[in-house]
Design a protein around this motif. Structure first.
Motif, PDB file in Angstrom:
ATOM      1  N   LEU A  13       0.827  -1.199   0.000  1.00 48.87           N
ATOM      2  CA  LEU A  13       0.000   0.000   0.000  1.00 48.87           C
ATOM      3  C   LEU A  13       0.862   1.251   0.000  1.00 48.87           C
ATOM      4  O   LEU A  13       0.529   2.253  -0.635  1.00 48.87           O
ATOM      5  CB  LEU A  13      -0.913  -0.014   1.224  1.00 48.87           C
ATOM      6  CG  LEU A  13      -1.927  -1.159   1.283  1.00 48.87           C
ATOM      7  CD1 LEU A  13      -2.655  -1.143   2.606  1.00 48.87           C
ATOM      8  CD2 LEU A  13      -2.902  -1.064   0.134  1.00 48.87           C
ATOM      9  N   ILE A  17       0.446   4.300  -2.608  1.00 49.61           N
ATOM     10  CA  ILE A  17       0.079   5.650  -2.197  1.00 49.61           C
ATOM     11  C   ILE A  17       1.164   6.625  -2.622  1.00 49.61           C
ATOM     12  O   ILE A  17       0.894   7.710  -3.147  1.00 49.61           O
ATOM     13  CB  ILE A  17      -0.142   5.710  -0.666  1.00 49.61           C
ATOM     14  CG1 ILE A  17      -1.342   4.835  -0.269  1.00 49.61           C
ATOM     15  CG2 ILE A  17      -0.366   7.137  -0.197  1.00 49.61           C
ATOM     16  CD1 ILE A  17      -1.458   4.600   1.225  1.00 49.61           C
ATOM     17  N   GLN A  43      -7.047  11.638   0.599  1.00 45.07           N
ATOM     18  CA  GLN A  43      -7.041  10.561   1.591  1.00 45.07           C
ATOM     19  C   GLN A  43      -8.257   9.660   1.404  1.00 45.07           C
ATOM     20  O   GLN A  43      -8.165   8.435   1.416  1.00 45.07           O
ATOM     21  CB  GLN A  43      -7.056  11.152   2.997  1.00 45.07           C
ATOM     22  CG  GLN A  43      -5.810  11.946   3.350  1.00 45.07           C
ATOM     23  CD  GLN A  43      -5.868  12.509   4.753  1.00 45.07           C
ATOM     24  OE1 GLN A  43      -6.103  11.761   5.702  1.00 45.07           O
ATOM     25  NE2 GLN A  43      -5.682  13.798   4.916  1.00 45.07           N
ATOM     26  N   LEU A  47      -8.655   5.541   0.738  1.00 47.12           N
ATOM     27  CA  LEU A  47      -9.416   4.730   1.684  1.00 47.12           C
ATOM     28  C   LEU A  47     -10.563   4.019   0.977  1.00 47.12           C
ATOM     29  O   LEU A  47     -10.852   2.853   1.234  1.00 47.12           O
ATOM     30  CB  LEU A  47      -9.967   5.619   2.808  1.00 47.12           C
ATOM     31  CG  LEU A  47      -8.917   6.201   3.761  1.00 47.12           C
ATOM     32  CD1 LEU A  47      -9.555   7.171   4.735  1.00 47.12           C
ATOM     33  CD2 LEU A  47      -8.226   5.088   4.527  1.00 47.12           C
ATOM     34  N   PHE A  50      -9.217   1.160  -1.176  1.00 53.32           N
ATOM     35  CA  PHE A  50      -8.687   0.017  -0.448  1.00 53.32           C
ATOM     36  C   PHE A  50      -9.740  -0.692   0.393  1.00 53.32           C
ATOM     37  O   PHE A  50      -9.418  -1.561   1.184  1.00 53.32           O
ATOM     38  CB  PHE A  50      -7.518   0.453   0.448  1.00 53.32           C
ATOM     39  CG  PHE A  50      -6.346   0.968  -0.318  1.00 53.32           C
ATOM     40  CD1 PHE A  50      -5.513   1.927   0.227  1.00 53.32           C
ATOM     41  CD2 PHE A  50      -6.075   0.525  -1.602  1.00 53.32           C
ATOM     42  CE1 PHE A  50      -4.432   2.414  -0.491  1.00 53.32           C
ATOM     43  CE2 PHE A  50      -5.004   0.998  -2.319  1.00 53.32           C
ATOM     44  CZ  PHE A  50      -4.179   1.958  -1.767  1.00 53.32           C
TER      45      PHE A  50
ATOM     46  N   LEU B  30      -2.408   5.658   5.870  1.00 54.76           N
ATOM     47  CA  LEU B  30      -2.215   4.349   6.480  1.00 54.76           C
ATOM     48  C   LEU B  30      -2.820   4.309   7.875  1.00 54.76           C
ATOM     49  O   LEU B  30      -3.379   3.303   8.300  1.00 54.76           O
ATOM     50  CB  LEU B  30      -0.718   4.014   6.513  1.00 54.76           C
ATOM     51  CG  LEU B  30      -0.094   3.799   5.132  1.00 54.76           C
ATOM     52  CD1 LEU B  30       1.421   3.646   5.249  1.00 54.76           C
ATOM     53  CD2 LEU B  30      -0.676   2.576   4.441  1.00 54.76           C
ATOM     54  N   LYS B  32      -5.394   5.979   8.956  1.00 58.95           N
ATOM     55  CA  LYS B  32      -6.852   5.901   8.846  1.00 58.95           C
ATOM     56  C   LYS B  32      -7.276   4.522   8.388  1.00 58.95           C
ATOM     57  O   LYS B  32      -8.295   3.988   8.829  1.00 58.95           O
ATOM     58  CB  LYS B  32      -7.351   6.932   7.847  1.00 58.95           C
ATOM     59  CG  LYS B  32      -7.361   8.324   8.404  1.00 58.95           C
ATOM     60  CD  LYS B  32      -8.176   9.275   7.519  1.00 58.95           C
ATOM     61  CE  LYS B  32      -8.149  10.651   8.128  1.00 58.95           C
ATOM     62  NZ  LYS B  32      -8.815  11.641   7.303  1.00 58.95           N
ATOM     63  N   LEU B  33      -6.494   3.964   7.509  1.00 62.08           N
ATOM     64  CA  LEU B  33      -6.819   2.632   7.006  1.00 62.08           C
ATOM     65  C   LEU B  33      -6.765   1.620   8.128  1.00 62.08           C
ATOM     66  O   LEU B  33      -7.641   0.774   8.274  1.00 62.08           O
ATOM     67  CB  LEU B  33      -5.820   2.274   5.901  1.00 62.08           C
ATOM     68  CG  LEU B  33      -6.178   1.129   4.991  1.00 62.08           C
ATOM     69  CD1 LEU B  33      -7.534   1.350   4.360  1.00 62.08           C
ATOM     70  CD2 LEU B  33      -5.130   0.984   3.906  1.00 62.08           C
ATOM     71  N   ASN B  36      -9.736   2.049  10.353  1.00 57.47           N
ATOM     72  CA  ASN B  36     -10.951   1.497   9.752  1.00 57.47           C
ATOM     73  C   ASN B  36     -10.976  -0.012   9.862  1.00 57.47           C
ATOM     74  O   ASN B  36     -12.004  -0.627  10.148  1.00 57.47           O
ATOM     75  CB  ASN B  36     -11.044   1.897   8.270  1.00 57.47           C
ATOM     76  CG  ASN B  36     -11.376   3.352   8.109  1.00 57.47           C
ATOM     77  OD1 ASN B  36     -11.745   4.029   9.066  1.00 57.47           O
ATOM     78  ND2 ASN B  36     -11.219   3.859   6.895  1.00 57.47           N
TER      79      ASN B  36
END
Lengths: 173, 756
Positions: A13, A17, A43, A47, A50, B30, B32-33, B36
């Protein structure tokens, strides 16, 4: 074919990104987002993408996909205030983007070309641009400083930008 | 100097000179991911091993064996079952677990349900893919691709977490959820829409070769064209059979006055003048109705009125009453009207007109620029404002108007009432994707100076111009591809290069050669004359919408085509049919024939309806003789447009919807009662009709007769004459005032405003 997040791949990831975030941000700016909104939506784009496993077949395709996601997130965001919001000229932005950005999904080449082309402008033209973008002067203030009428200042800026467009296109070809 | 707004350049300059640099967002994303993901896991009640966990568990403690959670944040986020993510390379931080106060019993139940769902999803994900993208060849595109799911999507949807999916709500139909693989070794890595030069191996063996022919170009009438009198006889027989099977009897024939007024309204869009009416009434020939129809259609003195009436009708059909009237509109209404007027003046075959409208290119405004004038084409104004949002409006409107198919609801889902599927909308839409509306702005402003409708190479939404696909989204969030396929299943080349196929031109040819076109036009024209078509609504034909007279529609459509799509011929057949001669008065034997109550029309009497606003306007001008003869055509139309504007509200939605509010509302009543047009018409201080009547040296009764004939095409009844003489008493014998009152009442009466 690489699947982001799978155990069999070297692509992670972070790499994805890093490769695309600037491009998405710049694209959102080109669609009219201010800096904070562009940052937030960039952002949210990643999100959203993903949420499910993502297959990165091709950098350009991924970039195109991310731009589409970003654009739709912008529309959703704006429609919270105005249910009938539509992005004006997004197709024109997309065409310009594809015309200039080409393989470089982050538009770095375009920015570099722009910097070179600005250097090639006349002093007067550079000053006009600096007054508009660095010092954020209004048209009448620019006109006053350059000893022009407001229409003259407007024409100067238009011609300058037209010159920049042609120069960038030439540089990128 | 033209002002090209270039947002990309603007933002580049802001970055370069304004110091606005792109931020570094990797860490934030990352974080925030990770957050989540941990929330997802908590919601599902499972840990990273798929074991049910107690949500009452507090923070990690050494004694909490159930959680079995290691201290390492990387390991703790590993292998989220059901999310589809593995740990490969993920370096998130340990999420902070929130305390939950739900009971263990509910937690275990919820966890068990989630586990079952995830296991099923996992099993589905292990099924082999039906289309292995790594071996797909782009150059062998076949239309099975229309039904091909993008790889790796469907199996994963079942693994979706409970979080709202931004994809399905926010993405429009052009959003590729996954990139279509491009395994073609020859694919050029060029993603600009200066589309790369095409490979020569862009063949599409499944495409149908388009026959580039407009049917009416064949100057000979087709062999199966039958004589017009036989066509009229066939119409009469068919309608008559319908009466018999319904057990109803038709009304009597309309009077000569009624019929003369009716046919004037239908063909030239206004009521007859007194002179025209009297000439017709004095004609004793047995075929005078036929002669009148031919005169209105073909005489020099009526060609302009006929073409103005039909061009006005078709302008409203093509762009609505509000089209081109708003500031900064992309449509030049007058230019489209001019194009249509010339077509109707020359009686251009209908299929040619449709071809030109659908396939138009050029500039919408002649202006003063020489280049623009040379490339000016009024027909482009049909499409210039319909291409936004990926030409969905162009798709829906074209299908509705020219093919009689309402497809706009299939943009998002299968048609609820007929066999139309969502893919068919997008396959039709694909024909419009090479088309662009290119705006030129007035110098120094954002007002549109002109619009050019042009065709360009279309790279496809996957950026493979040799196989230019478009995407659309199903309701369940899956994405599908679409290539151009006509409504009858005809497939054309999938290439987006104009050199290979001009999609819009191909569509135009397919349309004019299809059977949908003449059927839709016959239905439309029948409705225009009778007030009801063979289907209701007329632009929604299909198995879900029964046709009142299917054989008649079919035969008329075939004959319309055989007679080279001659609109005047079709008008003539309809206007001279027996059903069109009938009175509007219902009888006991046919009062059940009332489409307003939902009955299928039998055409056993003429269906009364209101004039449309354009007819009312023209009729008021004729009746009152208040037209300014010195104004030119454009001035006249602009005055009319201003008057008509009060009756229309445009919705500004993506269907181009608008409603015509010509329904007798209070503002309209006031406009009719007291508006400037009526005020002018009822004045006696000008040279209008009323003054002429007043000043004529004839008895009062004759004057009253003239007012009646001029407005409602009949003489007054005895009771009406009595009422007029009572009025004279009230007005102390002042004839002028009596006539003003009578005239005002006539112009505001229902009988004037009705087409009967």
């Amino acid at each position: 074919m690489k699947q982001v997040g799978s155990t069999d791949t070297n692509v992670n990831l972070v790499q994805l990104i890093s490769q695309h975030q600037v491009g998405v941000w710049r694209y959102l700016r080109a669609l009219g987002c201010d800096v904070p909104l562009a940052e937030d939506l960039t952002q949210e784009t990643f999100l959203a993408v993903f949420q499910k496993p993502f297959e990165d077949y091709d950098p350009a395709a991924t970039a195109s996909y991310l731009r589409t996601v970003a654009r739709n997130l912008l529309i959703t965001h704006r429609r919270r205030e105005n249910p009938h919001f539509e992005i004006e000229d997004w197709q024109q932005v997309e065409q310009s983007w594809l015309g200039w950005v080409k393989k470089d999904s982050n538009a770095e080449a375009m920015l570099s070309a722009l910097a070179i082309c600005v250097e090639k402008l006349t002093q007067r033209a550079q000053l006009a641009l600096k007054l508009q973008y660095t010092e954020k002067k209004s048209r009448s203030e620019i006109a006053e400083q350059l000893n022009l009428t407001p229409d003259g200042a407007k024409n100067l800026l238009q011609r300058t930008k037209q010159t920049l467009r042609e120069c960038i296109s030439k540089n990128l070809d | 100097m033209e002002d090209h707004h270039d947002p990309l350049l603007e933002s580049g300059l802001e970055e370069l000179l304004g110091g606005v640099k792109p931020p570094e967002l990797t860490e934030k994303i990352l974080q925030k991911l990770s957050h989540n993901l941990s929330l997802n896991n908590q919601a599902s009640g499972v840990n990273h091993l798929g074991e049910a966990v107690s949500t009452e568990s507090g923070p990690q403690s050494p004694n909490n064996d159930i959680l079995n959670r290691p201290a390492d944040p990387v390991a703790s986020s590993s292998h989220r079952v059901g999310s589809g993510f593995t740990n490969g390379g993920f370096e998130g931080q340990t999420a902070t677990r929130k305390k939950r106060s739900t009971k263990i019993k509910w937690t275990i139940t919820a966890a068990a349900i989630c586990a079952v769902v995830m296991i099923v999803g996992f099993m589905i994900s292990q099924l082999p893919l039906s289309n292995d993208p790594s071996t797909a060849s782009k150059n062998n595109s076949s239309n099975s691709k229309t039904d091909t799911n993008k790889p790796n999507q469907s199996k994963l949807n079942s693994n979706k977490t409970k979080q709202p999916d931004p994809d399905s709500n926010q993405f429009n139909s052009n959003n590729p959820e996954h990139k279509i693989v491009n395994s073609n070794q020859n694919k050029e890595q060029n993603h600009s829409t200066t589309v790369p030069p095409k490979n020569n191996d862009t063949t599409n063996n499944n495409a149908t070769k388009i026959v580039k022919q407009i049917p009416s170009d064949n100057s000979k009438t087709a062999a199966n064209a039958i004589r017009e009198d036989k066509i009229i006889a066939m119409i009469n027989q068919n309608i008559h059979d319908g009466w018999q099977s319904a057990g109803i009897k038709p009304s009597a024939r309309a009077t000569d006055e009624e019929w003369c007024r009716r046919v004037h309204l239908a063909i030239i869009g206004r009521i007859p003048t007194i002179d025209e009416l009297n000439r017709y009434l004095k004609n004793n020939q047995s075929n005078k109705r036929e002669l009148l129809v031919d005169k209105l259609l073909n005489d020099e003195q009526y060609i302009e009125e006929y073409s103005r009436h039909f061009s006005g009708l078709w302008t409203n059909i093509l762009i609505g009453r509000s089209g081109g009237t708003q500031p900064n509109s992309l449509t030049n209404r007058l230019a489209l009207q001019q194009y249509l007027r010339r077509n109707f003046q020359r009686n251009i075959p209908y299929d040619r007109m449709v071809f030109e409208l659908v396939n138009a290119t050029g500039v919408n405004h002649s202006g003063t620029d020489q280049t623009n004038t040379a490339q000016f084409n009024g027909a482009v104004n049909y499409l210039t404002a319909k291409l936004e949002d990926n030409a969905t409006q162009a798709t829906a409107h074209t299908a509705q108007v020219f093919l009689g198919l309402q497809v706009q609801c299939t943009q998002c889902h299968h048609h609820p009432f007929n066999h139309w599927k969502q893919n068919q909308f997008w396959e039709l839409n694909a024909f419009f994707r090479q088309t662009r509306s290119l705006r030129t702005f007035n110098a120094g402003s954002r007002t549109v100076k002109s619009v050019r409708l042009a065709n360009e190479d279309f790279p496809g939404e996957g950026n493979t111009p040799s196989d230019a696909e478009t995407y659309y989204e199903l309701r369940n969030g899956l994405l599908k591809t679409a290539y151009p396929v006509f409504v009858d299943g005809t497939k054309i080349s999938t290439s987006g290069y104009l050199e290979d196929v001009n999609r819009r031109e191909a569509l135009a040819y397919l349309m004019v050669q299809s059977d949908y076109l003449p059927r839709a036009m016959v239905n439309r024209l029948w409705e225009q004359f009778f007030g009801h078509g063979f289907t209701h609504p007329i632009n929604d034909m299909g198995p879900h919408n029964p046709i009142s007279h299917p054989e008649l529609l079919e035969t008329l459509a075939k004959q319309f085509k055989s007679h080279r799509f001659n609109v005047k011929s079709l008008i003539r057949w309809i206007a001279l049919s027996d059903a069109y001669q009938l009175s509007s008065r219902m009888t006991a034997a046919n009062k059940m024939d009332d489409p307003a109550l939902g009955e299928t029309p039998k055409f056993s009497h003429y269906y009364i309806r209101q004039m449309n606003p354009e007819q009312l306007y023209e009729s008021l001008l004729v009746a009152t003789q208040t037209e300014n003869k010195e104004s030119n055509y454009s001035q006249r139309e602009m005055t009319k447009t201003r008057w008509l504007k009060q009756f229309t509200i445009a919705f500004n939605d993506n269907e181009g919807g608008e409603i015509t509010l010509f329904n007798g509302s209070i503002p309209q009543s006031l406009m009719m009662l007291n508006g400037p047009l009526i005020r002018q018409a009822t004045k006696t201080n000008n040279n209008g009709f009323l003054k002429q009547v007043i000043q004529s040296k004839t008895p009062s009764t004759t004057k009253i007769n003239r007012l009646y004939l001029a407005s409602i095409a009949r003489t007054p009844t005895r009771s009406e004459l009595r009422a007029a003489s009572q009025l004279a008493t009230i007005r102390n014998g002042k004839t002028t005032e009596v006539l003003e009152d009578v005239w005002w009442a006539l112009l505001n009466s229902n009988e004037f405003i009705l087409d009967h």
